[in-house]
Design an enzyme around this catalytic site. Structure first.
Site, PDB file in Angstrom:
ATOM      1  CG  HIS A 188      49.229 -20.860   0.924  1.00  0.00           C
ATOM      2  ND1 HIS A 188      50.362 -20.683   0.593  1.00  0.00           N
ATOM      3  CD2 HIS A 188      48.614 -20.202  -0.473  1.00  0.00           C
ATOM      4  CE1 HIS A 188      50.628 -19.621  -0.781  1.00  0.00           C
ATOM      5  NE2 HIS A 188      49.793 -19.639  -0.831  1.00  0.00           N
ATOM      6  NE  ARG A 296      39.565 -10.543  -4.621  1.00  0.00           N
ATOM      7  CZ  ARG A 296      38.575 -11.477  -4.328  1.00  0.00           C
ATOM      8  NH1 ARG A 296      38.271 -12.659  -4.639  1.00  0.00           N
ATOM      9  NH2 ARG A 296      37.562 -10.405  -4.099  1.00  0.00           N
ATOM     10  NE  ARG A 332      40.228  -6.576  -8.762  1.00  0.00           N
ATOM     11  CZ  ARG A 332      40.064  -7.309  -7.419  1.00  0.00           C
ATOM     12  NH1 ARG A 332      38.894  -6.863  -6.918  1.00  0.00           N
ATOM     13  NH2 ARG A 332      40.477  -7.782  -6.696  1.00  0.00           N
ATOM     14  CD  GLU A 431      36.244  -1.865  -6.069  1.00  0.00           C
ATOM     15  OE1 GLU A 431      36.363  -3.421  -5.446  1.00  0.00           O
ATOM     16  OE2 GLU A 431      37.210  -2.055  -6.667  1.00  0.00           O
ATOM     17  CG  ASN A 454      33.731  -8.177  -1.690  1.00  0.00           C
ATOM     18  OD1 ASN A 454      32.422  -8.884  -1.411  1.00  0.00           O
ATOM     19  ND2 ASN A 454      35.068  -9.248  -1.498  1.00  0.00           N
ATOM     20  CG  ASP A 455      36.606  -2.895  -1.749  1.00  0.00           C
ATOM     21  OD1 ASP A 455      36.701  -2.166  -1.155  1.00  0.00           O
ATOM     22  OD2 ASP A 455      37.228  -3.157  -2.402  1.00  0.00           O
ATOM     23  NE  ARG A 465      37.347  -5.659   1.931  1.00  0.00           N
ATOM     24  CZ  ARG A 465      37.603  -6.148   0.419  1.00  0.00           C
ATOM     25  NH1 ARG A 465      37.042  -5.437  -0.104  1.00  0.00           N
ATOM     26  NH2 ARG A 465      37.552  -7.174   0.049  1.00  0.00           N
TER      27      ARG A 465
HETATM   28  C1  PEP Z   1      35.020  -6.310  -3.890  1.00  0.00           C
HETATM   29  O1  PEP Z   1      35.391  -5.738  -3.261  1.00  0.00           O
HETATM   30  O2  PEP Z   1      33.894  -6.517  -4.345  1.00  0.00           O
HETATM   31  C2  PEP Z   1      36.114  -7.053  -5.050  1.00  0.00           C
HETATM   32  C3  PEP Z   1      35.366  -8.573  -5.467  1.00  0.00           C
HETATM   33  O3  PEP Z   1      37.187  -7.062  -4.795  1.00  0.00           O
HETATM   34  P1  PEP Z   1      38.403  -7.065  -3.480  1.00  0.00           P
HETATM   35  O4  PEP Z   1      37.415  -8.291  -2.232  1.00  0.00           O
HETATM   36  O5  PEP Z   1      39.275  -7.394  -3.926  1.00  0.00           O
HETATM   37  O6  PEP Z   1      38.006  -6.048  -2.590  1.00  0.00           O
HETATM   38 MG    MG Z   2      37.089  -4.712  -3.710  1.00  0.00          MG
END
Ligand code: PEP
Ligand code: MG
Length: 575
Positions: A188, A296, A332, A431, A454-455, A465
Site C-alpha cells: 500500500h 479491476r 471488468r 488476452e 500482460n497475459d 509474467r
Molecule cells: C492484462 O492481462 O493485460 C490485463 C490488463 O489484466 P491483468 O493484468 O489484470 O491480468
Molecule cells: Mg489479464
C-alpha cells in the site's frame, strides 16, 4: 562520507531531501510503561480501539475533502480492521497472559499479521503491514505517543516497511521521495506513492541500515540509485535534473485538458486503469483520463471472508461510473485465480494456476458469485456510460453463457423493482492467443475488444509474467505478439466495433503510436502515464505513424523494432 546504494526504482523522478526514518521503537516505551490491574488494562484497550476508530473516521473525512481519495480508501479499510471485534477481543484475551494493554495489543496484531504473512498470495501477505499498522496505532494511543515529527521542509520517508497510515497522513508536498527496504511493488505504501507520483525506490534490504535519520539523500526513482550524503558536485548535477523534471511536470499539467490528437487531427482516447472506484477522480482531474478502460473489480473481492454483495458492488461501480462524467467506464468482471487466489473460493491447489480455474471460468461455475456482480454493473449503468468486460475468454460459448446470465439478471432486477440500463456494452479482453486468432468470430458477438497484453504476451510467448528468470523473453514487440494485436484491431475495424488496449504495453509511448496507426481507438493505462503517451501522440502525424507501423510490421526482430522506434521518435519532446 558519500555512499551509493541501489534498489529497484518503481516510481520515476528524482528527489533530494533529508531522510526521516519511519518506524516506532515500541520496546523503549513499553519498558517505561507501568501496567495497572487487569480491568484497567482491558478498559484502556476498549478506549484505545474506539478512539483510533474515531481518529480514522476523521482521517478519512479530511483525506476525502483534500481529494486524496486513494489514501482515504486505505484508511477506511484500517477503520474496518480496528472495528473488527475479533481483533479487539483477541487483544483483551491476552491481557491475563502479558498483564499489559499495549503488549496484549501488539501480540494480537502480530498473531493476525503472521496469519496473513503466511498466505501464498502476495496481496494477502502485504495486508500484514496494514494489520501491524493498525495495531501500532492502538498501542501508540495507549502509550500516548505522537506521530513522526515532520517539520516544514519536504522529507524522504525511509523504512523497511512504511505504514500506510503514516504516508497517507503526510501531505503530498511534504514527501519528496520514498525508500523502502522491502521489495514489493504492490504494497500500500507504493500504491499511495504511485497515486501521488512520488519518486520511490524499493528493495534495499539490509543496505537500508546505512541510511540514518537526517542524512541528505538523492533518490533516483528511475534507476533505483540512492546517494547518501552526496558530494557537492553530485548534488549540483542532480539539482539540474530536478529543474528539468519540474519543467516537465508543469508541461504535463498543461496537457491535462488537451486531447490526444495527432498533428493531422486523428484522436485516440486515453483512459485509466483503476483498482478501486476511489481512483477515478484523480485520474480524471489530475491526469486528464477520458474515462476508465479497466476497472479491476477483483480488488473488491479480496481481503475479505466472503464475496461483496450486490449492494456493495453497486455502490462502488455507480461511484466510478458517475465520476467518469458521461465518459465510458469499463468494469471488468472478477478476474480471480492465477496469481490472485481467494481463500473463500477454496480453489484446489493447481499445477499451473495461470492455466487453471480463473476469471470467467470461475464466474460461469459460481453463479452465486457472478450474478450479483452482473446485476450491480447493469444497475450502475443507469448513472452514466458503463461497459462490462469479460477476462480470459477462449471460446464463443462463454460469451453466449454470459449473455444468457445477463438476460436472467435483467428479469430478476425487474422482479425486484430495481432500475438498470439496457445500454451497458459487453466486451471481451483479448488476452489469450485463441481469443486473438478468433477475433473475426468474436467481433460478431460483442461490442468491443480490449487487448490485455500482460497475459497475451505470457500466453503467446510461453513466458510466465511473474518469473524473473525468463523476463528477458517477455517482450511486447515480439513480432508474434504484434501480429496477434494487429489481427485483433483489424477484426474490430472490419466488424465496426471498437478496440482498445488495457495491458501495460498501452503506456509505452512508442507502442501507442504503432497501435494508433493500426486503428486502435482507446488506450488504457495507470493515470500518471497518460501525459507521456499524449505528448508523443500530439507530436506525430497519422501519415508518419502509419509509415512507422508498416516498417515495424515488416521487421523480424523485436530488438530491431525497438531500436527503430527509439531512433525515429526519441528526439520528440521529452522522451
Ligand atoms: C492484462 O492481462 O493485460 C490485463 C490488463 O489484466 P491483468 O493484468 O489484470 O491480468
Ligand atoms: Mg489479464
Amino acid at each position: 562520507m558519500s555512499v551509493k546504494l541501489r534498489g529497484k526504482g518503481v516510481i520515476t523522478g528524482i528527489a533530494i531531501a533529508k531522510v526521516l526514518l519511519i518506524g516506532q521503537d515500541f520496546e523503549k516505551y513499553m519498558d517505561l510503561y507501568t501496567p495497572e490491574n487487569v480491568e484497567s488494562e482491558i478498559s484502556k484497550i476498549e478506549k484505545a480501539f474506539a478512539a483510533v476508530a474515531d481518529d480514522l473516521a476523521e482521517n478519512v473525512k479530511t483525506l476525502k475533502s483534500k481529494g486524496m481519495t486513494e489514501q482515504a480508501g486505505i484508511m477506511e479499510a484500517h477503520r474496518t480492521m480496528v472495528q473488527d471485534p475479533m481483533f479487539k477481543n483477541n487483544a483483551i484475551a491476552k491481557v491475563g497472559e502479558v498483564k499489559s494493554a499495549p503488549r496484549a495489543v501488539l501480540l494480537a496484531s502480530e498473531e493476525t499479521a503472521a496469519i496473513f504473512e503466511n498466505m501464498a498470495d502476495e496481496y494477502f501477505r502485504e495486508r500484514a503491514v496494514d494489520i501491524r499498522d493498525v495495531g501500532k496505532r492502538v498501542v501508540s494511543r495507549i502509550l500516548g505517543l505522537k506521530g513522526p515529527d515532520i517539520g516544514n521542509d519536504p522529507i524522504i520517508l525511509c523504512g523497511h516497511e512504511i505504514e500506510p497510515s503514516v504516508i497517507a497522513n503526510i501531505p503530498t508536498e511534504q514527501i519528496a521521495g520514498v525508500i523502502l527496504g522491502q521489495g514489493s511493488t504492490t504494497c500500500h505504501a507504493v500504491i499511495i506513492a504511485k497515486a501521488r507520483a512520488i519518486p520511490t525506490v524499493v528493495g534495499l534490504e539490509k543496505s537500508i541500515d546505512e541510511i540514518k535519520n537526517g542524512d541528505e539523500v538523492i533518490v533516483n526513482g528511475e534507476t533505483g540509485e540512492i546517494f547518501v550524503n552526496p558530494t557537492e558536485e553530485l548534488m549540483e548535477s542532480f539539482e539540474k535534473l530536478i529543474d528539468e523534471q519540474n519543467k516537465l511536470k508543469q508541461h504535463y499539467a498543461e496537457l491535462t485538458s488537451l486531447p490526444a490528437e495527432t498533428t493531422d487531427g486523428h484522436r485516440v482516447m486515453l483512459v485509466a486503469n483503476i483498482s478501486t472506484h476511489l481512483d477515478v477522480e484523480a485520474a480524471v482531474t489530475d491526469f486528464g483520463a477520458e474515462g476508465v478502460g479497466l476497472f479491476r473489480s477483483e480488488f473488491l473481492f479480496m481481503g475479505k471472508d466472503e464475496p461483496p454483495d450486490e449492494e456493495t458492488q453497486f455502490g462502488a461501480y455507480r461511484d466510478a461510473v458517475e465520476k467518469c462524467n458521461g465518459k465510458l467506464c469499463v468494469i471488468r468482471t472478477m478476474d480471480i485465480g492465477g496469481d490472485k487466489p481467494l481463500p473463500y473460493l477454496n480453489i484446489p491447489k493447481e499445477e499451473n494456476p495461470f492455466l487453471g480455474w480463473r476469471a470467467l471460468r470461475i464466474c460461469l461455475a459460481r453463479r452465486d458469485i457472478f450474478m450479483p456482480q452482473v446485476k450491480a454493473i447493469l444497475r450502475a449503468g443507469v448513472y452514466g456510460k458503463a461497459a462490462m468486460m469479460l477476462p480470459m475468454v477462449i471460446r464463443l460459448s462463454e460469451i453466449d453463457k454470459v449473455k444468457q446470465i445477463i438476460g436472467e439478471a435483467k428479469t430478476m432486477l425487474k422482479q425486484e423493482d430495481k432500475v438498470f440500463s439496457d445500454n451497458v456494452q459487453l466486451g471481451i479482453m483479448v488476452e489469450t492467443p485463441a481469443a486473438a486468432v478468433m477475433t473475426p468470430i468474436f467481433a460478431k458477438h460483442v461490442d468491443f475488444f480490449s487487448i490485455g497484453t500482460n497475459d497475451l504476451i505470457q500466453y503467446t510467448l510461453a513466458v510466465d509474467r511473474v518469473n524473473s528468470n525468463v523476463s528477458y523473453l517477455y517482450d511486447p514487440f515480439n513480432p508474434g505478439v504484434l501480429a496477434l494485436i494487429k489481427r485483433t484491431i483489424d477484426s474490430a475495424n472490419e466488424h465496426k466495433i471498437w478496440a482498445g488496449m488495457c495491458g501495460e504495453m498501452a503506456s509505452d509511448p512508442y507502442a501507442a503510436v504503432i497501435l494508433m496507426a493500426m486503428g486502435i481507438t482507446e488506450l488504457s493505462m495507470s493515470a500518471p502515464s497518460i501525459p507521456r503517451v499524449k505528448e508523443l501522440i500530439r507530436s506525430v502525424s497519422m501519415v508518419e505513424a502509419k509509415e512507422a507501423m508498416n516498417k515495424v510490421m515488416s521487421m523480424e526482430h523485436a530488438a530491431d523494432i525497438k531500436e527503430y522506434l527509439q531512433g525515429k521518435f526519441s528526439k520528440r519532446n521529452n522522451l
